[in-house]
Structure formats: structure tokens, C-alpha cells
Design a protein around this motif. Structure first.
Motif, mmCIF file in Angstrom:
data_model
loop_
_atom_site.group_PDB
_atom_site.id
_atom_site.type_symbol
_atom_site.label_atom_id
_atom_site.label_comp_id
_atom_site.label_asym_id
_atom_site.label_seq_id
_atom_site.Cartn_x
_atom_site.Cartn_y
_atom_site.Cartn_z
ATOM 1 N N ARG A 232 0.852 -1.198 0.000
ATOM 2 C CA ARG A 232 0.000 0.000 0.000
ATOM 3 C C ARG A 232 0.884 1.243 0.000
ATOM 4 N N ARG A 233 0.352 2.318 -0.541
ATOM 5 C CA ARG A 233 1.104 3.586 -0.565
ATOM 6 C C ARG A 233 0.257 4.680 0.043
ATOM 7 N N LEU A 234 0.955 5.624 0.705
ATOM 8 C CA LEU A 234 0.254 6.783 1.264
ATOM 9 C C LEU A 234 0.776 8.035 0.590
ATOM 10 N N SER A 235 -0.124 8.961 0.285
ATOM 11 C CA SER A 235 0.348 10.239 -0.260
ATOM 12 C C SER A 235 -0.612 11.342 0.178
ATOM 13 N N PHE A 236 -0.025 12.488 0.463
ATOM 14 C CA PHE A 236 -0.799 13.647 0.901
ATOM 15 C C PHE A 236 -1.293 14.388 -0.334
ATOM 16 N N SER A 237 -2.617 14.396 -0.535
ATOM 17 C CA SER A 237 -3.127 14.974 -1.781
ATOM 18 C C SER A 237 -3.849 16.295 -1.493
ATOM 19 N N SER A 238 -4.393 16.873 -2.540
ATOM 20 C CA SER A 238 -5.082 18.167 -2.402
ATOM 21 C C SER A 238 -6.356 18.018 -1.579
ATOM 22 N N SER A 239 -7.009 16.860 -1.649
ATOM 23 C CA SER A 239 -8.234 16.672 -0.845
ATOM 24 C C SER A 239 -7.891 16.619 0.645
ATOM 25 N N ASP A 240 -6.706 16.074 0.994
ATOM 26 C CA ASP A 240 -6.276 16.090 2.406
ATOM 27 C C ASP A 240 -6.080 17.522 2.865
ATOM 28 N N MET A 241 -5.389 18.318 2.027
ATOM 29 C CA MET A 241 -5.130 19.714 2.377
ATOM 30 C C MET A 241 -6.443 20.478 2.519
ATOM 31 N N ALA A 242 -7.371 20.233 1.574
ATOM 32 C CA ALA A 242 -8.665 20.927 1.623
ATOM 33 C C ALA A 242 -9.423 20.559 2.891
ATOM 34 N N ALA A 243 -9.431 19.272 3.241
ATOM 35 C CA ALA A 243 -10.142 18.830 4.457
ATOM 36 C C ALA A 243 -9.541 19.490 5.689
ATOM 37 N N LEU A 244 -8.212 19.579 5.722
ATOM 38 C CA LEU A 244 -7.543 20.206 6.873
ATOM 39 C C LEU A 244 -7.897 21.685 6.966
ATOM 40 N N LEU A 245 -7.869 22.370 5.807
ATOM 41 C CA LEU A 245 -8.167 23.807 5.807
ATOM 42 C C LEU A 245 -9.591 24.062 6.281
ATOM 43 N N VAL A 246 -10.520 23.245 5.800
ATOM 44 C CA VAL A 246 -11.926 23.414 6.214
ATOM 45 C C VAL A 246 -12.061 23.168 7.713
ATOM 46 N N SER A 247 -11.369 22.149 8.229
ATOM 47 C CA SER A 247 -11.449 21.836 9.667
ATOM 48 C C SER A 247 -10.893 22.986 10.491
ATOM 49 N N VAL A 248 -9.718 23.497 10.085
ATOM 50 C CA VAL A 248 -9.103 24.607 10.817
ATOM 51 C C VAL A 248 -10.037 25.809 10.813
ATOM 52 N N SER A 249 -10.583 26.121 9.647
ATOM 53 C CA SER A 249 -11.479 27.284 9.534
ATOM 54 C C SER A 249 -12.695 27.111 10.427
ATOM 55 N N ALA A 250 -13.279 25.915 10.405
ATOM 56 C CA ALA A 250 -14.491 25.671 11.204
ATOM 57 C C ALA A 250 -14.196 25.852 12.685
ATOM 58 N N VAL A 251 -13.097 25.275 13.150
ATOM 59 C CA VAL A 251 -12.768 25.345 14.578
ATOM 60 C C VAL A 251 -12.478 26.795 14.980
ATOM 61 N N ILE A 252 -11.704 27.512 14.147
ATOM 62 C CA ILE A 252 -11.371 28.903 14.486
ATOM 63 C C ILE A 252 -12.609 29.777 14.486
ATOM 64 N N LEU A 253 -13.477 29.576 13.500
ATOM 65 C CA LEU A 253 -14.718 30.378 13.431
ATOM 66 C C LEU A 253 -15.570 30.135 14.668
ATOM 67 N N ILE A 254 -15.700 28.851 15.065
ATOM 68 C CA ILE A 254 -16.547 28.535 16.224
ATOM 69 C C ILE A 254 -15.960 29.166 17.485
ATOM 70 N N LEU A 255 -14.634 29.098 17.640
ATOM 71 C CA LEU A 255 -14.036 29.611 18.875
ATOM 72 C C LEU A 255 -14.026 31.128 18.926
ATOM 73 N N LEU A 256 -13.869 31.788 17.754
ATOM 74 C CA LEU A 256 -13.714 33.251 17.784
ATOM 75 C C LEU A 256 -15.033 33.993 17.644
ATOM 76 N N LEU A 257 -15.944 33.470 16.819
ATOM 77 C CA LEU A 257 -17.144 34.243 16.512
ATOM 78 C C LEU A 257 -18.303 33.968 17.459
ATOM 79 N N VAL A 258 -18.308 32.830 18.103
ATOM 80 C CA VAL A 258 -19.469 32.479 18.944
ATOM 81 C C VAL A 258 -19.220 32.948 20.377
#
Lengths: 258, 183
Positions: A232-258
Motif C-alpha cells: 500500500r502507498r500513502l500520499s498527501f493529496s489536495s483533498s487532504d489539504m482541503a479537508a484540513l483547511l476546512v477543519s481549521v477554519s471551522a474550529v477557528i470560526l466557532i471559537l472566535l465568533l461564537v
């Protein structure tokens, strides 16, 4: 307990390292959140991720049981212990076990503020446990081990880690048989003599299994030198990066705006 | 990461450490249904920390590999990474540090589980460190309110049960060490 089942979901296709970072992010979000609204929004995000993973609470009843027990423990303990560590004076006392000036123990009372705080702690528990369960439930064990190799953990440590999970059912089965054997001989398995005898016999059989396992590993050239390759092979793709960015944004928005 | 050849364990030692890790996991997972009861009945600690310390010490004693307990500590830390549970990112520390204390005692005393004093000391350190990290997680990470007297009572209980585990590891260790060499 938290076994992987293939569901062809979006989360399964992500790199385990990305999922680990996401789990860390949500855990940190649950730790830093201080209001019930923030924790509730975080839980909704996590439930959305669960939906993306096509996971079902019906199939993971053990996890649901753990969530309910944690909630019960949180509410029961905090209803009595509120104000004993961080300070704070409870305003509504339902029942007082010990008075405030009791030596050592201090005030122990069931309070409304404690019950409310217990509910917030329960939400935090749920956020932490659901975030933690994401990785093992959506990742094939081989990918989990490969991710360890990728982060430069020595291969023999990864093998030991894998062997641990692989042989749990065998050890549990051996222990059950030993306990039955103790009972047939008239020894209570939970007495000190019974525990010592069971542990002794269990470890003896485990060591015999270890010898057979070592032979099996040797016949598969485990100790051979040279670069080891993996199917098996593992590789960090654009969908991984996108998922991480969305997660970071969601957590930061919840902590700062609410 | 490459390990020097003289420091790497043999295949037999790897198999033995793997199975001891499996036994540790069996103990940890068997206690999960009773985690709620730990706040009311401290007897859970007798089984959990006593058995865990005994198994960890026995691993070092039986395999005769000087860093066997360190490998168990690393594997427990890795377990904390993959199954973070209620401790969040601090959970790997809870898995790694307590058994690491046992390894430190073994290295400083030049023993691998055959000395009763070293075993009792390592059990005590294991219990103390595990108890302190547990309450750091509970009050600092989860932010539960726990009275200080209850924390110290529980830490004392875990330390005593871990010392018992050290004694158990010493008692059973000799028999198992002879068996593993004559097998």
C-alpha cells in the motif's frame, strides 16, 4: 471495539496523517471551547464528519454506551464537586452533604450550577471522544501502520504495535479458558491464589506462542536487511489539504465568533 | 529511523514484547466498561494498575532486552495518539511517561526486574506519575472540578496498587524467566 469497516466514504480516502491532524484540531477545539454553544456547534461539525464517513451509531453501540457513561459521570460528579477546584460559589443548593467549613472535605452539595456545569463537561467529553474515534474507524489498520513508518518510527516498533492488536482475542480466549479451569479445580479465579495462578499460566502460554510467532517471522525473512517495500502507498493529496483547511477554519470560526 | 544493530532486539524478543503489549491491551480494554465506577470504588485500580505494572516489569524480566520497557512505553504512547480518548493531545503522554519511569529505574539501577527494591520503586513512580498526569488531564483538559483531597486519595491508591504490581512482577518474574530459557 473501534474496528475499521470499509464504506467507500470520503474520509476513508484521506491520508491517516491528515485525519490525525483533524482529530487533534477538533480535540483542541473541544478543550478551548468554554460555552455550551461553542461545544454544541463543534459537536454538530463532528456529526457532519461522521455522516461524511458513513458511520452509524447503531453499529457502534459500545461508543454510544461510553458517551452516555461519560455524560452520567460528568453530571453526577460535577453536581457535587462544583466549586471545589476552580473556586466559585454555587448559587442554588438542592441538598448539602457536608457544610462549607467541614475540615479537609469542605462543602459537598448537590447544586444547580454543578448540574449545568456537568452538562458542559459532558458535551466536552462527547467532542473529545467523537474526535478521537474518527481515526481508527475510518482508517485501514495497514494504513495506520504505514503512517507510523512514514513518520520514521522504527519498523520493529510498528510490528510490535501491530502484534499487540492482533493477539488480543487470543489472550482473552486463553484467559477465559484458564478461569474456567480454575473454577473446575475449586479455586476462585478472583482470589489472590487464583489470580496468581491464572497470570502464571497465561504468561506461560503467551511465551510459547511468542516462540512460534518468532519462528513464523523468521521464515518470512523478517530480520533480513535491505530496504523494505510496502504494497500500500500513502500520499498527501489536495483533498487532504482541503479537508484540513476546512477543519481549521471551522474550529477557528466557532471559537472566535461564537 | 535506523537503530544500531547491537541495540536492536532479536526476532524472538520482538515477538515476546508484542505479546506482552497484547496482554497490556487486553487488561486496558477489559477495564473500559468499569471506568465510570472508578470514581466511587477505587478497587478498579487494584486490577488495572497492579496488572499493568506487573506485566510491564515481567516484559523486561523475561525478554532480557534492556530497552523492552521503553518499547512498551513508546507503543503505549502511540496508542494514545491513535485512540486519543478523553485526554485529547495529552493522551500520548499518559501512555508513555508512566512506563518510561520503570525503564529509567531499571537503567539507573542496572536491573531488569530481578531486584525487589527496584521493582517496588518503579511501581511507586509509575503510580505517582500516572495519577498526576490523569488528574492534569481531568482538570486541565476536560476541566472537571475535583476536590484536591479526592485527587490525592486516588493518587495514593494508584501508587499503592502499582507498588503491589511491582511486587507481583518480581514474584512471578523468576518462574517465568526460568521457563523462557528452558523452553
Amino acid at each position: 471495539m473501534l474496528e475499521f469497516e470499509a464504506r467507500c466514504s470520503f474520509m476513508e480516502r484521506l491520508d491517516p496523517r491528515a485525519k490525525l491532524l483533524m482529530a487533534c484540531l477538533f480535540s483542541i477545539g473541544a478543550i478551548m471551547a468554554h460555552s455550551w454553544l461553542q461545544l454544541l456547534l463543534l459537536l454538530l461539525c463532528l456529526l457532519f464528519v461522521w455522516r461524511l464517513s458513513r458511520l452509524s451509531f447503531r453499529r457502534h453501540r459500545f461508543l454510544v454506551g461510553a458517551l452516555l457513561i461519560c455524560a452520567l459521570v460528568a453530571i453526577l460528579t460535577q453536581s457535587v464537586f462544583y466549586g471545589t477546584f476552580f473556586g466559585g460559589e454555587p448559587k442554588t443548593i438542592f441538598f448539602e452533604f457536608t457544610a462549607k467549613d467541614t475540615p479537609v472535605v469542605g462543602r459537598l452539595a448537590v447544586t444547580l450550577d454543578g448540574i449545568k456545569y456537568g452538562c458542559i463537561i459532558a458535551l466536552r467529553f462527547w467532542g473529545l471522544l467523537l474526535a478521537a474515534a474518527l481515526l481508527p474507524l475510518t482508517t485501514h489498520p495497514a494504513d495506520l501502520m504505514l503512517s507510523l513508518v512514514k513518520i520514521k518510527i522504527p519498523f520493529f516498533v510498528v510490528v510490535i504495535f501491530t502484534l499487540g492488536f492482533r493477539f488480543i482475542p487470543l489472550i482473552q480466549k486463553n484467559l477465559a479458558q484458564l478461569i474456567d479451569a480454575q473454577r473446575l479445580r475449586g479455586i476462585s479465579p478472583w482470589s489472590p491464589r487464583g489470580i496468581a495462578a491464572s497470570l502464571n499460566a497465561l504468561l506461560g502460554s503467551t511465551l510459547r506462542t511468542a516462540d512460534e510467532l518468532a519462528l513464523s517471522l523468521e521464515t518470512r525473512a523478517f530480520s533480513a536487511t535491505g530496504e523494505r517495500t510496502f504494497y500500500r502507498r500513502l500520499s498527501f493529496s489536495s483533498s487532504d489539504m482541503a479537508a484540513l483547511l476546512v477543519s481549521v477554519s471551522a474550529v477557528i470560526l466557532i471559537l472566535l465568533l461564537v | 529511523m535506523q537503530i544500531r544493530k547491537e541495540l536492536a532486539p532479536s526476532v524472538r524478543q520482538i515477538a515476546q514484547i508484542g505479546l506482552f503489549f497484547a496482554a497490556l491491551l487486553a487488561v486496558q480494554f477489559s477495564i473500559v466498561p468499569f471506568t465510570g465506577a472508578v470514581w466511587v470504588f477505587f478497587i478498579v485500580d487494584w486490577f488495572y494498575s497492579g496488572a499493568t505494572v506487573a506485566l510491564t516489569i515481567l516484559c523486561g524480566r523475561v525478554t532480557k532486552y534492556p530497552y523492552a520497557v521503553l518499547i512498551l512505553a513508546v507503543c503505549s504512547g502511540l496508542l494514545g495518539i491513535f485512540y486519543m480518548s478523553y485526554g485529547g493531545p495529552v493522551m500520548p503522554l499518559y501512555g508513555f511517561l508512566p512506563p518510561f519511569m520503570i525503564q529509567v529505574v531499571f537503567l539507573l539501577s542496572h536491573t531488569d526486574g530481578e531486584s525487589l527494591k527496584a521493582n517496588l520503586l518503579s511501581g511507586a513512580l509509575y503510580g505517582l506519575v500516572a495519577g498526576c498526569i490523569f488528574f492534569f488531564m481531568v482538570t486541565g483538559v476536560v476541566k472537571m472540578e475535583i476536590p484536591v483531597w479526592l485527587m490525592w486519595l486516588r493518587i495514593l491508591n494508584v501508587t499503592v496498587t502499582s507498588v503491589f504490581g511491582g511486587f507481583l512482577g518480581w514474584k512471578i518474574g523468576d518462574k517465568l524467566a526460568k521457563r523462557s530459557y528452558h523452553a
